[in-house]
Motif scaffolding. Sequence first.
Motif, PDB file in Angstrom:
ATOM      1  N   ARG A 149      -2.763  -4.467  -4.494  1.00  0.00           N
ATOM      2  CA  ARG A 149      -3.624  -3.573  -5.262  1.00  0.00           C
ATOM      3  C   ARG A 149      -4.509  -2.772  -4.310  1.00  0.00           C
ATOM      4  O   ARG A 149      -4.747  -1.597  -4.502  1.00  0.00           O
ATOM      5  N   GLN A 150      -4.980  -3.426  -3.253  1.00  0.00           N
ATOM      6  CA  GLN A 150      -5.764  -2.744  -2.236  1.00  0.00           C
ATOM      7  C   GLN A 150      -4.934  -1.636  -1.588  1.00  0.00           C
ATOM      8  O   GLN A 150      -5.407  -0.526  -1.373  1.00  0.00           O
ATOM      9  N   CYS A 151      -3.717  -1.994  -1.287  1.00  0.00           N
ATOM     10  CA  CYS A 151      -2.820  -1.028  -0.673  1.00  0.00           C
ATOM     11  C   CYS A 151      -2.630   0.166  -1.609  1.00  0.00           C
ATOM     12  O   CYS A 151      -2.688   1.321  -1.191  1.00  0.00           O
ATOM     13  N   ALA A 152      -2.412  -0.125  -2.883  1.00  0.00           N
ATOM     14  CA  ALA A 152      -2.227   0.941  -3.875  1.00  0.00           C
ATOM     15  C   ALA A 152      -3.479   1.798  -3.977  1.00  0.00           C
ATOM     16  O   ALA A 152      -3.409   3.013  -4.193  1.00  0.00           O
ATOM     17  N   TYR A 153      -4.615   1.161  -3.783  1.00  0.00           N
ATOM     18  CA  TYR A 153      -5.873   1.913  -3.817  1.00  0.00           C
ATOM     19  C   TYR A 153      -5.904   2.946  -2.688  1.00  0.00           C
ATOM     20  O   TYR A 153      -6.288   4.105  -2.887  1.00  0.00           O
ATOM     21  N   GLY A 154      -5.480   2.514  -1.508  1.00  0.00           N
ATOM     22  CA  GLY A 154      -5.409   3.433  -0.372  1.00  0.00           C
ATOM     23  C   GLY A 154      -4.444   4.570  -0.646  1.00  0.00           C
ATOM     24  O   GLY A 154      -4.713   5.729  -0.327  1.00  0.00           O
ATOM     25  N   ILE A 155      -3.337   4.224  -1.266  1.00  0.00           N
ATOM     26  CA  ILE A 155      -2.338   5.242  -1.596  1.00  0.00           C
ATOM     27  C   ILE A 155      -2.918   6.244  -2.582  1.00  0.00           C
ATOM     28  O   ILE A 155      -2.768   7.451  -2.433  1.00  0.00           O
ATOM     29  N   ARG A 156      -3.627   5.724  -3.567  1.00  0.00           N
ATOM     30  CA  ARG A 156      -4.175   6.620  -4.584  1.00  0.00           C
ATOM     31  C   ARG A 156      -5.284   7.519  -4.022  1.00  0.00           C
ATOM     32  O   ARG A 156      -5.422   8.667  -4.420  1.00  0.00           O
ATOM     33  N   THR A 157      -6.048   6.972  -3.089  1.00  0.00           N
ATOM     34  CA  THR A 157      -7.085   7.782  -2.455  1.00  0.00           C
ATOM     35  C   THR A 157      -6.463   8.985  -1.756  1.00  0.00           C
ATOM     36  O   THR A 157      -6.916  10.114  -1.874  1.00  0.00           O
ATOM     37  N   SER A 158      -5.397   8.681  -1.064  1.00  0.00           N
ATOM     38  CA  SER A 158      -4.704   9.719  -0.331  1.00  0.00           C
ATOM     39  C   SER A 158      -4.025  10.697  -1.294  1.00  0.00           C
ATOM     40  O   SER A 158      -3.983  11.904  -1.062  1.00  0.00           O
ATOM     41  N   GLU A 159      -3.539  10.171  -2.411  1.00  0.00           N
ATOM     42  CA  GLU A 159      -2.908  11.019  -3.424  1.00  0.00           C
ATOM     43  C   GLU A 159      -3.904  12.049  -3.942  1.00  0.00           C
ATOM     44  O   GLU A 159      -3.607  13.237  -4.069  1.00  0.00           O
ATOM     45  N   LYS A 160      -5.113  11.570  -4.212  1.00  0.00           N
ATOM     46  CA  LYS A 160      -6.168  12.450  -4.703  1.00  0.00           C
ATOM     47  C   LYS A 160      -6.421  13.583  -3.722  1.00  0.00           C
ATOM     48  O   LYS A 160      -6.524  14.739  -4.086  1.00  0.00           O
ATOM     49  N   GLU A 161      -6.536  13.175  -2.459  1.00  0.00           N
ATOM     50  CA  GLU A 161      -6.887  14.148  -1.426  1.00  0.00           C
ATOM     51  C   GLU A 161      -5.830  15.231  -1.270  1.00  0.00           C
ATOM     52  O   GLU A 161      -6.149  16.374  -0.988  1.00  0.00           O
ATOM     53  N   PHE A 162      -4.575  14.864  -1.465  1.00  0.00           N
ATOM     54  CA  PHE A 162      -3.507  15.813  -1.187  1.00  0.00           C
ATOM     55  C   PHE A 162      -2.947  16.477  -2.438  1.00  0.00           C
ATOM     56  O   PHE A 162      -2.032  17.280  -2.345  1.00  0.00           O
ATOM     57  N   ARG A 163      -3.485  16.115  -3.580  1.00  0.00           N
ATOM     58  CA  ARG A 163      -2.964  16.706  -4.808  1.00  0.00           C
ATOM     59  C   ARG A 163      -3.056  18.220  -4.750  1.00  0.00           C
ATOM     60  O   ARG A 163      -2.162  18.940  -5.155  1.00  0.00           O
ATOM     61  N   GLN A 164      -4.166  18.691  -4.195  1.00  0.00           N
ATOM     62  CA  GLN A 164      -4.334  20.133  -4.152  1.00  0.00           C
ATOM     63  C   GLN A 164      -3.432  20.817  -3.133  1.00  0.00           C
ATOM     64  O   GLN A 164      -3.369  22.028  -3.081  1.00  0.00           O
ATOM     65  N   PHE A 165      -2.737  20.007  -2.354  1.00  0.00           N
ATOM     66  CA  PHE A 165      -1.753  20.587  -1.453  1.00  0.00           C
ATOM     67  C   PHE A 165      -0.378  20.578  -2.112  1.00  0.00           C
ATOM     68  O   PHE A 165       0.614  20.850  -1.467  1.00  0.00           O
ATOM     69  N   GLY A 166      -0.345  20.221  -3.377  1.00  0.00           N
ATOM     70  CA  GLY A 166       0.930  20.227  -4.079  1.00  0.00           C
ATOM     71  C   GLY A 166       1.733  18.956  -3.904  1.00  0.00           C
ATOM     72  O   GLY A 166       2.932  18.927  -4.132  1.00  0.00           O
TER      73      GLY A 166
END
Lengths: 340, 340
Positions: free
Chosen positions: A80-97
């Motif tokens: 779950r921690q790992c997924a949290y890191g993934i989601r953080t990064s997902e948020k950051e790059f969403r605006q990059f498409g």
Amino acid sequence: MGKERYTIRDIAAMANVSRGTVDRVIHNRGTVSEDAAKKVKEVLEKINYEPNLIARSLKAHKDSVIAVVIPEYSEDYYWRQCAYGIRTSEKEFRQFGISLEYFQYSKTQEDYNKKFSEAIDFNPDAVLIAPVYYQDSLELFHRLEKKNIPFNLINTPIEDVSYRTFIGQDYRKSGRVAAQLMNTLVRNEKKILVIHVEQYFENSTHLQEKEQGFKDYLQDKNISQDIEVLTFRDAKELTDLKAILPETAGIFMTTSKTHLVAEHIGDNEDIKVIGYDLIPKNVQYMKEGKINILIHQNPISQGYDGISMLVEHLIYKREVPKVKLLPLDIVISENVDCYL
Amino acid sequence: MGKERYTIRDIAAMANVSRGTVDRVIHNRGTVSEDAAKKVKEVLEKINYEPNLIARSLKAHKDSVIAVVIPEYSEDYYWRQCAYGIRTSEKEFRQFGISLEYFQYSKTQEDYNKKFSEAIDFNPDAVLIAPVYYQDSLELFHRLEKKNIPFNLINTPIEDVSYRTFIGQDYRKSGRVAAQLMNTLVRNEKKILVIHVEQYFENSTHLQEKEQGFKDYLQDKNISQDIEVLTFRDAKELTDLKAILPETAGIFMTTSKTHLVAEHIGDNEDIKVIGYDLIPKNVQYMKEGKINILIHQNPISQGYDGISMLVEHLIYKREVPKVKLLPLDIVISENVDCYL
DNA sequence: AAATCAATTGTTCTCGTGCACAATTTGTTT
DNA sequence: AAACAAATTGTGCACGAGAACAATTGATTT
């Protein structure tokens, strides 16, 4: 001074050519006369041009999808921690498409195969994988290679495969660290147990690496300490421990199931325990003094870096290293808070 | 799903108004009719709009300058590391129109004052400071406040000042960690030395905090260990140590000058040493076994975060926390490489 | 009702890059 | 030299937000 930020327009003016020509030289595409190319290159050289990545990525919306193949994490703190890191990064790059598609597998070999296959058939632009089952992985990786889909590995390294980057620890070193720590904690003639708890131990090279590192250290330092290695397939089997505890000085657990050991040690025994991962049960036992040291495997960073290094490659086409080693953080009860 | 990326254009269409009106609502500037405002707000709420930061920062070239006030670092490994982090961050944000101006002070009170003053007179858009001299700092900070210039502190916290963010360690906890580690290393009746080496010790609250944390831990755990605190103004004074070494079990050095202690301990004495910072001399002594444990203060992260959190505020106007605590990394000879 | 002003809304240009397309020059053939 | 293809160069638009400016509406005054 090379301090200013030059634009393609500036360069075009300096070299007395058009913007298009500068663009062609930079990306060497299309046709440019030798004369013009030379002039542009001279200017580029002189001003040490660095393109504006912001403007570039504003334009470059390719809308990539990254498939994420990790263990089912709703019930598992570490993942779950790992997924949290993934989601953080997902948020950051969403605006990059960039968008993600999750393929979670329950911890069985069949389901790993199934979900991984689904991920491949989904035709993503890249894949992030936490590969647990060595044997099955090879074939699946091969399919990714054939489709020319770049992929990163986290947590478990698998050699001889053309992944982009592996993000995780140097497990050999990790074992050495554990050994050095154990050696400061324990100084008597009782023995030290190295315990693996893993159903598919043969497939888990990283656990074997930890064990090897642990032994290597003791050998290098000429420490003659009795070591016994125990491999359990299942948590229940740990009841077998009871018999040998009286002659045990310390235990090195190679997995995050360290809390199981703590549970089996009676309150009165003075056995030093070193293990892995800051999952709540482990932290709890550490605060109670039943676990002495935990080595932190940075699941959040693994997830975050796993995605972001894939994005670096997808969007910016930056060079990425083959291996990104995360620090071997030593955690004791007094500094555990700053890693949570 | 709220997965898509909406643009101001989309919102304008959905709310049946013009792009300008949406912009006005978002930044609540200009005048908007209640009716229109309501419609736009509803849409914003529904789609959970997040502006495209790339597009925004492409436009928003305000060309800010950040003044950096840190110790002269050419001869000092620790501050060179910190400067490295600062420069990394400078590189990353240059294309956002951020540039840095360095004001390095030699380690005297007068020069600190002088350089800091110059930085203020330079009229930067923000300042990053490593404040060493408590007393002098207060007045200088006040001048920044009056000019309404935001500033971040690194390394040394100073209370009751309206800085944006302090980036560094929790020094009280840092001392506690040292104490717990010392307690695992040392178990006999000899005493433990807590040593400060700092010319302006009275101004260095962070060193006092470390000492206090160290004592707190021992008290909390009811560990009755003889402790002696020594404060040296100058490296030369350490020769005084010689006399008490025979009755010393361990030494806790509160500064990066840990190597000085290692130098003064003879080869044959079995004294455990815990200190700070991965400067080459310390690392060297650790590998030789003369320093047991170093606590890593992350100078690179301090520099990097110090700048980037200032930029977050300058460009994105993001909320930033008042304190950014860096982890208390415990370093031993086997894991030192992964922090270098 | 025309004139004036304020309130509100709509339009256009900018940022720097990348790419498609248009325009120009050069070289080759008849 | 005219006709054409090939090589080279120049131009315009898109990306999304922001801000200046222009246009429209509504209210108020003469």
